[in-house]
Write an enzyme that holds these catalytic residues in place. Structure first.
Site, PDB file in Angstrom:
ATOM      1  N   SER A 155     116.077  45.004  29.715  1.00 19.49           N
ATOM      2  CA  SER A 155     115.988  45.294  31.155  1.00 19.49           C
ATOM      3  C   SER A 155     114.662  44.800  31.708  1.00 19.49           C
ATOM      4  O   SER A 155     113.638  44.799  31.003  1.00 19.49           O
ATOM      5  CB  SER A 155     116.093  46.811  31.319  1.00 19.49           C
ATOM      6  OG  SER A 155     115.739  47.189  32.619  1.00 19.49           O
TER       7      SER A 155
ATOM      8  N   LYS B 233     114.132  50.720  25.590  1.00 19.45           N
ATOM      9  CA  LYS B 233     114.354  49.265  25.668  1.00 19.45           C
ATOM     10  C   LYS B 233     113.198  48.522  24.991  1.00 19.45           C
ATOM     11  O   LYS B 233     113.400  47.586  24.233  1.00 19.45           O
ATOM     12  CB  LYS B 233     114.509  48.819  27.125  1.00 19.45           C
ATOM     13  CG  LYS B 233     115.775  49.317  27.788  1.00 19.45           C
ATOM     14  CD  LYS B 233     117.030  48.755  27.124  1.00 19.45           C
ATOM     15  CE  LYS B 233     118.305  49.408  27.604  1.00 19.45           C
ATOM     16  NZ  LYS B 233     119.480  49.137  26.778  1.00 19.45           N
TER      17      LYS B 233
ATOM     18  N   TYR C 216     113.905  56.302  28.912  1.00 21.22           N
ATOM     19  CA  TYR C 216     114.913  55.233  28.910  1.00 21.22           C
ATOM     20  C   TYR C 216     114.237  53.863  28.782  1.00 21.22           C
ATOM     21  O   TYR C 216     114.578  53.062  27.915  1.00 21.22           O
ATOM     22  CB  TYR C 216     115.761  55.264  30.196  1.00 21.22           C
ATOM     23  CG  TYR C 216     116.555  53.989  30.379  1.00 21.22           C
ATOM     24  CD1 TYR C 216     117.680  53.751  29.616  1.00 21.22           C
ATOM     25  CD2 TYR C 216     116.140  52.993  31.271  1.00 21.22           C
ATOM     26  CE1 TYR C 216     118.391  52.555  29.740  1.00 21.22           C
ATOM     27  CE2 TYR C 216     116.837  51.806  31.401  1.00 21.22           C
ATOM     28  CZ  TYR C 216     117.962  51.595  30.635  1.00 21.22           C
ATOM     29  OH  TYR C 216     118.652  50.404  30.753  1.00 21.22           O
TER      30      TYR C 216
HETATM   31  P1  NAD Z   1     127.564  51.897  31.031  1.00 24.22           P
HETATM   32  O1  NAD Z   1     127.163  53.314  30.844  1.00 24.22           O
HETATM   33  O2  NAD Z   1     128.589  51.583  32.043  1.00 24.22           O
HETATM   34  O3  NAD Z   1     128.059  51.300  29.635  1.00 24.22           O
HETATM   35  C1  NAD Z   1     127.574  51.744  28.400  1.00 24.22           C
HETATM   36  C2  NAD Z   1     128.775  52.053  27.520  1.00 24.22           C
HETATM   37  O4  NAD Z   1     128.295  52.468  26.236  1.00 24.22           O
HETATM   38  C3  NAD Z   1     129.643  53.174  28.065  1.00 24.22           C
HETATM   39  O5  NAD Z   1     130.994  52.737  28.054  1.00 24.22           O
HETATM   40  C4  NAD Z   1     129.415  54.331  27.092  1.00 24.22           C
HETATM   41  O6  NAD Z   1     130.589  55.113  26.933  1.00 24.22           O
HETATM   42  C5  NAD Z   1     129.040  53.590  25.819  1.00 24.22           C
HETATM   43  N1  NAD Z   1     128.184  54.322  24.888  1.00 24.22           N
HETATM   44  C6  NAD Z   1     127.040  54.979  25.154  1.00 24.22           C
HETATM   45  N2  NAD Z   1     126.527  55.499  24.023  1.00 24.22           N
HETATM   46  C7  NAD Z   1     127.377  55.151  23.019  1.00 24.22           C
HETATM   47  C8  NAD Z   1     127.403  55.383  21.619  1.00 24.22           C
HETATM   48  N3  NAD Z   1     126.475  56.103  21.012  1.00 24.22           N
HETATM   49  N4  NAD Z   1     128.425  54.864  20.899  1.00 24.22           N
HETATM   50  C9  NAD Z   1     129.409  54.149  21.503  1.00 24.22           C
HETATM   51  N5  NAD Z   1     129.437  53.902  22.815  1.00 24.22           N
HETATM   52  C10 NAD Z   1     128.430  54.403  23.562  1.00 24.22           C
HETATM   53  O7  NAD Z   1     126.220  51.070  31.281  1.00 24.22           O
HETATM   54  P2  NAD Z   1     126.027  49.558  31.737  1.00 24.22           P
HETATM   55  O8  NAD Z   1     125.457  49.574  33.100  1.00 24.22           O
HETATM   56  O9  NAD Z   1     127.224  48.769  31.462  1.00 24.22           O
HETATM   57  O10 NAD Z   1     124.850  49.136  30.772  1.00 24.22           O
HETATM   58  C11 NAD Z   1     125.089  48.442  29.569  1.00 24.22           C
HETATM   59  C12 NAD Z   1     123.768  48.149  28.886  1.00 24.22           C
HETATM   60  O11 NAD Z   1     122.937  47.388  29.754  1.00 24.22           O
HETATM   61  C13 NAD Z   1     122.963  49.399  28.532  1.00 24.22           C
HETATM   62  O12 NAD Z   1     122.316  49.149  27.303  1.00 24.22           O
HETATM   63  C14 NAD Z   1     121.962  49.482  29.653  1.00 24.22           C
HETATM   64  O13 NAD Z   1     120.800  50.148  29.247  1.00 24.22           O
HETATM   65  C15 NAD Z   1     121.680  48.020  29.894  1.00 24.22           C
HETATM   66  N6  NAD Z   1     121.168  47.726  31.238  1.00 24.22           N
HETATM   67  C16 NAD Z   1     121.857  48.174  32.327  1.00 24.22           C
HETATM   68  C17 NAD Z   1     121.363  47.923  33.601  1.00 24.22           C
HETATM   69  C18 NAD Z   1     122.079  48.445  34.814  1.00 24.22           C
HETATM   70  O14 NAD Z   1     121.448  48.550  35.861  1.00 24.22           O
HETATM   71  N7  NAD Z   1     123.363  48.787  34.740  1.00 24.22           N
HETATM   72  C19 NAD Z   1     120.180  47.193  33.747  1.00 24.22           C
HETATM   73  C20 NAD Z   1     119.507  46.734  32.609  1.00 24.22           C
HETATM   74  C21 NAD Z   1     120.024  47.018  31.357  1.00 24.22           C
HETATM   75  C1  WQD Z   2     117.134  49.821  43.786  1.00 27.94           C
HETATM   76  C2  WQD Z   2     116.298  50.017  45.053  1.00 27.94           C
HETATM   77  C3  WQD Z   2     115.334  52.200  45.303  1.00 27.94           C
HETATM   78  C4  WQD Z   2     119.079  54.375  45.825  1.00 27.94           C
HETATM   79  C5  WQD Z   2     117.201  51.069  37.908  1.00 27.94           C
HETATM   80  C6  WQD Z   2     116.502  51.371  36.613  1.00 27.94           C
HETATM   81  C7  WQD Z   2     116.259  50.115  35.849  1.00 27.94           C
HETATM   82  C8  WQD Z   2     117.547  49.308  35.682  1.00 27.94           C
HETATM   83  C9  WQD Z   2     118.295  49.161  36.950  1.00 27.94           C
HETATM   84  C10 WQD Z   2     118.487  49.693  33.521  1.00 27.94           C
HETATM   85  C11 WQD Z   2     115.025  50.793  44.817  1.00 27.94           C
HETATM   86  C12 WQD Z   2     116.332  51.921  46.386  1.00 27.94           C
HETATM   87  C13 WQD Z   2     118.143  53.394  45.628  1.00 27.94           C
HETATM   88  C14 WQD Z   2     119.146  55.002  47.097  1.00 27.94           C
HETATM   89  C15 WQD Z   2     117.365  53.585  47.861  1.00 27.94           C
HETATM   90  N1  WQD Z   2     118.448  49.925  34.773  1.00 27.94           N
HETATM   91  N2  WQD Z   2     117.308  52.999  46.626  1.00 27.94           N
HETATM   92  N3  WQD Z   2     118.295  54.564  48.071  1.00 27.94           N
HETATM   93  O1  WQD Z   2     115.379  51.516  40.507  1.00 27.94           O
HETATM   94  O2  WQD Z   2     115.536  48.985  40.598  1.00 27.94           O
HETATM   95  O3  WQD Z   2     116.400  50.167  38.646  1.00 27.94           O
HETATM   96  O4  WQD Z   2     118.441  50.421  37.614  1.00 27.94           O
HETATM   97  O5  WQD Z   2     117.746  49.120  32.804  1.00 27.94           O
HETATM   98  O6  WQD Z   2     115.724  50.475  34.620  1.00 27.94           O
HETATM   99  O7  WQD Z   2     115.258  51.995  36.908  1.00 27.94           O
HETATM  100  O8  WQD Z   2     117.624  50.353  40.780  1.00 27.94           O
HETATM  101  O9  WQD Z   2     119.595  50.749  42.177  1.00 27.94           O
HETATM  102  O10 WQD Z   2     118.158  52.722  41.504  1.00 27.94           O
HETATM  103  O11 WQD Z   2     117.288  51.074  43.154  1.00 27.94           O
HETATM  104  O12 WQD Z   2     116.625  53.233  48.778  1.00 27.94           O
HETATM  105  O13 WQD Z   2     119.948  55.910  47.320  1.00 27.94           O
HETATM  106  O14 WQD Z   2     117.062  50.799  45.965  1.00 27.94           O
HETATM  107  O15 WQD Z   2     114.232  52.883  45.798  1.00 27.94           O
HETATM  108  O16 WQD Z   2     114.039  50.244  45.632  1.00 27.94           O
HETATM  109  P1  WQD Z   2     116.117  50.289  40.187  1.00 27.94           P
HETATM  110  P2  WQD Z   2     118.253  51.288  41.875  1.00 27.94           P
END
Ligand code: NAD
Ligand code: WQD
Length: 344
Positions: free
Chosen positions: A127, A156, A152
């Site tokens: 991330s 990562k 969290y």
């Molecule tokens: P998500 O929660 O939709 O998907 C994660 C999946 O993993 C879910 O289906 C959950 O049931 C499964 N899971 C969790 N723990 C598990 C375990 N112990 N065993 C088996 N399955 C398990 O999340 P996402 O948004 O699709 O994110 C996927 C990956 O990307 C995560 O590692 C997340 O940290 C990373 N990521 C997400 C974002 C974002 O903003 N969505 C940003 C950066 C990184």
């Molecule tokens: C985006 C912008 C808020 C909600 C998070 C995690 C990051 C990554 C992605 C996994 C920000 C603003 C939000 C609302 C708002 N996940 N906002 N009103 O904070 O960039 O990142 O998700 O790795 O680790 O921290 O994403 O979608 O929460 O916010 O104004 O109701 O929207 O302040 O500027 P963020 P977000």
């Protein structure tokens, strides 16, 4: 078939879109998911989109024996894409041990089993959170890793280090660390998308839930930042574009084209958008007016971050192509579909 890929978290938001792209590119997929944050019917929807229902194993990545048995039963797995993790930043502050156990033990188990079963490589979901507030924008992969703001985020960073150390120790695997910026949107079919748990913390699900009337009003967290319109800036990446980056990473890995055994790529568009710009783009794309107000800043927010994606563009050969309005329309169509299905 180009190869068999084990996708942990494959019924989740990014995982499900990636399974679609993998299958459409000719890979065979085995999903491992414990359904802690997703639904089993996602497997059927992936089948509807691609014409192929992926293999699905309901199992917990923290369970080494269960994973071992899955590897033994499915024959040669060529590579893993590891999405399975807990991802709610706020919850991780309340329940750090849950986050450390889930996100770290799951990776340890996979890394332990990979050499045993001859798995060549792992693509890891990292991330942009590892950069914190970067000193220089756009941020490149060479930017320093900042102290994590949450358990969290720390998982990562630690997972990236665990992978680096494992490869350095001589374990015969390679790895690609993809640092995602802010994934948004849904598949154009509206059959799969993001399923937020409870009140959404992320901006786009909050926008679509407000637009459809589930939430009365969207709060814009701060308009007094040092940005042109005062609201925070992020790099919003279409989830299908993001999914495709995984296919590029897998093919580079399996074709032995990696320049280093662990490669790191920023996966973003290279364009920063403010919260207010995103709201206006949503209104323009959908014709729906949003009820929003300016609210105080949210604790822990980064002021501005967007990617320099040139390494992914030039080395991986991947580029984000979907425009923001198409992406926001896909998020809206997904919200409408959820209502049709009576889910949200
Ligand atoms: P998500 O929660 O939709 O998907 C994660 C999946 O993993 C879910 O289906 C959950 O049931 C499964 N899971 C969790 N723990 C598990 C375990 N112990 N065993 C088996 N399955 C398990 O999340 P996402 O948004 O699709 O994110 C996927 C990956 O990307 C995560 O590692 C997340 O940290 C990373 N990521 C997400 C974002 C974002 O903003 N969505 C940003 C950066 C990184
Ligand atoms: C985006 C912008 C808020 C909600 C998070 C995690 C990051 C990554 C992605 C996994 C920000 C603003 C939000 C609302 C708002 N996940 N906002 N009103 O904070 O960039 O990142 O998700 O790795 O680790 O921290 O994403 O979608 O929460 O916010 O104004 O109701 O929207 O302040 O500027 P963020 P977000």
């Amino acid at each position: 078939m180009k190869g068999k890929i084990l996708v942990t978290g494959g019924t989740g938001y990014i995982g499900s879109h990636t399974v679609v792209e993998l299958q459409e590119s000719g890979y065979e997929v085995v999903i491992v998911d414990n359904l802690s944050n997703s639904r089993a019917d996602v497997v059927d929807y992936i089948g509807q989109i691609t014409g192929t229902r992926p293999a699905f194993e309901q199992a917990d990545c923290r369970d080494l024996d269960a994973l071992d048995e899955i590897f033994a039963r499915h024959g040669q797995i060529d590579a893993i894409i590891h999405f399975a993790a807990s991802k709610a930043v706020g919850e991780s502050v309340q329940k750090p041990l849950l986050y450390y156990r889930n996100n770290i033990v799951s990776l340890l188990n996979l890394l332990e089993l990979m050499p045993r079963y001859g798995v060549k490589g792992i693509v890891f979901s990292s991330s942009c959170t590892v950069y914190g507030q970067p000193d220089v924008l756009p941020v490149t992969e060479a930017a320093p890793i900042k102290k994590a703001e949450s358990p969290y985020g720390n998982t990562k960073q630690i997972n990236e280090e665990i992978i680096q150390d494992t490869v350095r120790s001589g374990t015969p695997i390679s790895a690609v660390l993809l640092r995602y910026f802010n994934p948004i949107g849904a598949h154009p079919s509206a059959l799969i998308g993001e399923l937020p748990n409870g009140v959404p913390m992320n901006l786009v699900p909050f926008i679509t839930q407000t637009a459809i009337g589930i939430r009365p009003q969207l709060s814009v967290f701060g308009d007094d930042y040092g940005t042109p319109d005062g609201s925070c800036i992020r790099d919003y990446i279409n989830v299908v574009d993001l999914a495709k980056a995984h296919v590029f990473a897998i093919s580079r890995m399996l074709e032995g084209k990696q320049a280093e055994q662990v490669e790191v790529f920023n996966i973003g568009t290279g364009r920063g958008l403010s919260v207010l710009e995103l709201i206006h783009a949503f209104e323009a794309a959908t014709g729906v007016k949003l009820n929003y107000r300016i609210a105080p800043r949210r604790a822990g927010d980064i002021e501005q971050v967007w990617a320099d994606p040139r390494k992914a563009n030039d080395v991986l050969g991947w580029k984000a192509t979907t425009g923001i309005e198409d992406t926001l329309r896909s998020a809206w169509n997904w919200q409408l579909k959820l209502r049709e299905r009576g889910i949200q």
